[in-house]
Design an enzyme around this catalytic site. Sequence first.
Site, short mmCIF file in Angstrom:
data_model
loop_
_atom_site.label_atom_id
_atom_site.label_comp_id
_atom_site.label_asym_id
_atom_site.label_seq_id
_atom_site.Cartn_x
_atom_site.Cartn_y
_atom_site.Cartn_z
NE ARG A 27 132.42 -16.72 117.74
CZ ARG A 27 133.11 -15.89 118.50
NH1 ARG A 27 134.41 -16.09 118.70
NH2 ARG A 27 132.53 -14.87 119.08
CD GLU A 39 123.78 -15.65 119.83
OE1 GLU A 39 123.52 -15.00 120.85
OE2 GLU A 39 124.87 -15.56 119.23
N GLY A 83 119.57 -23.14 134.30
CA GLY A 83 118.61 -22.20 134.88
C GLY A 83 117.73 -21.55 133.83
CE1 TYR A 122 122.87 -10.46 120.69
CE2 TYR A 122 121.81 -12.41 121.63
CZ TYR A 122 122.92 -11.78 121.09
OH TYR A 122 124.07 -12.49 120.92
CG ASP A 140 125.49 -8.83 123.51
OD1 ASP A 140 126.03 -7.77 123.17
OD2 ASP A 140 126.13 -9.88 123.72
CB CYS A 194 135.18 -2.81 125.17
SG CYS A 194 134.60 -1.17 125.58
CB CYS A 202 141.78 1.84 125.69
SG CYS A 202 140.22 2.14 126.53
CB CYS A 205 140.72 -1.22 121.91
SG CYS A 205 139.14 -1.10 121.06
#
Length: 348
Positions: A27, A39, A83, A122, A140, A194, A202, A205
């Site tokens: 970021r 990604e 992997g 994606y 995703d 979530c 929640c 959230c």
Amino acid sequence: MDTERAKKLRRDLLEWYDSSARSLPWREKPTPYRVWISEIMLQQTRVETVKPYFEKFMREVPTIEDLAVINDDQLMKVWEGLGYYSRAKNLKRAAQIIVEKYNGVFPAELEEIQSLPGIGPYTAGAVGSIAFGIPIPAVDGNVLRVITRLTGSYEDIHEKETKTEISKVVQDILSTQRAGDFNQALMELGATICVPNGAPKCEHCPIQRSCEGHQQGIAQEIPMKTPKKLRRIEKLTVFIIKVKDRIALRRRPEEGLLAKLWEFPHVQGHLSTEECLAYLQKRKLLPNNIQPLGPSKHLFTHLEWHMIGYCIQLDELVETEEVSWLGVTEINDQYSLPTAFKQYKKYM
Ligand code: SF4
């Protein structure tokens, strides 16, 4: 979702993201190259695992040009442990195309991004929105879960139609000004609040008041779980064959699972010590010691390897076409062994 509700959700989500986003290496300076590599690494792999790999990759392969010309063994070495090696091979192929077709500059048009090897909807959405601000969804697993809960939908998130529907919902509520942040905020919410395992948090959230699943008290039942397909089980016997400081390794075939990677020789089935001895003698390998190493298991997407191992000490090095005899330091520095053999690597 009506416009007012979508507007509120966008504002609440972005405010939360601005104040709570985790600080992650990719970021900082989100250049197209850094976003793309992160990604691809993050597919099927947890954020905490990816962090050191990402830093190492950026140190050793800092540019698209470097990636386009990297030697295959070197690339596998940098990727070793992550992997799904086809991801690394696609990265190199895509880098070669970017150098040849786009002068080494990552393309900024969605169609061009999507045409690169290893980039599905994606990743195109993530790179397009985060690196170039293109207002498109990046859906995703986290986003699938958040949106089905948000809309109170019991649809199966593994179905193509459900994914298409969810993409449309995200497209409708997406911030056109801050598309990359909006997509990342949805993913971040899915990863930290979530959450996939256990109850969603929640009470913490930011979009609780817009959430159908929460309002109807059904959030925890969503998304619906579908039974997992059983994996095929293969039994293997793995040999760590040593002569002084040399170890026998062989290369896997050009195509298929773990293509072209180096590995310890192994055979199908679980061999007893006697069967192991017979196998070696047939190849004129005469051991002075055979030590059982115990079991190990490795899971691929559709396959499980159930392994047992033997450490085999030879007095004399015997040249065969099946294996190469390599020094331990050489293996550690230059050769990438699949993670599947991690348990046996320590016996080298
Ligand atoms: Fe998920 Fe609960 Fe937030 Fe709804 S309110 S999005 S279920 S954490």
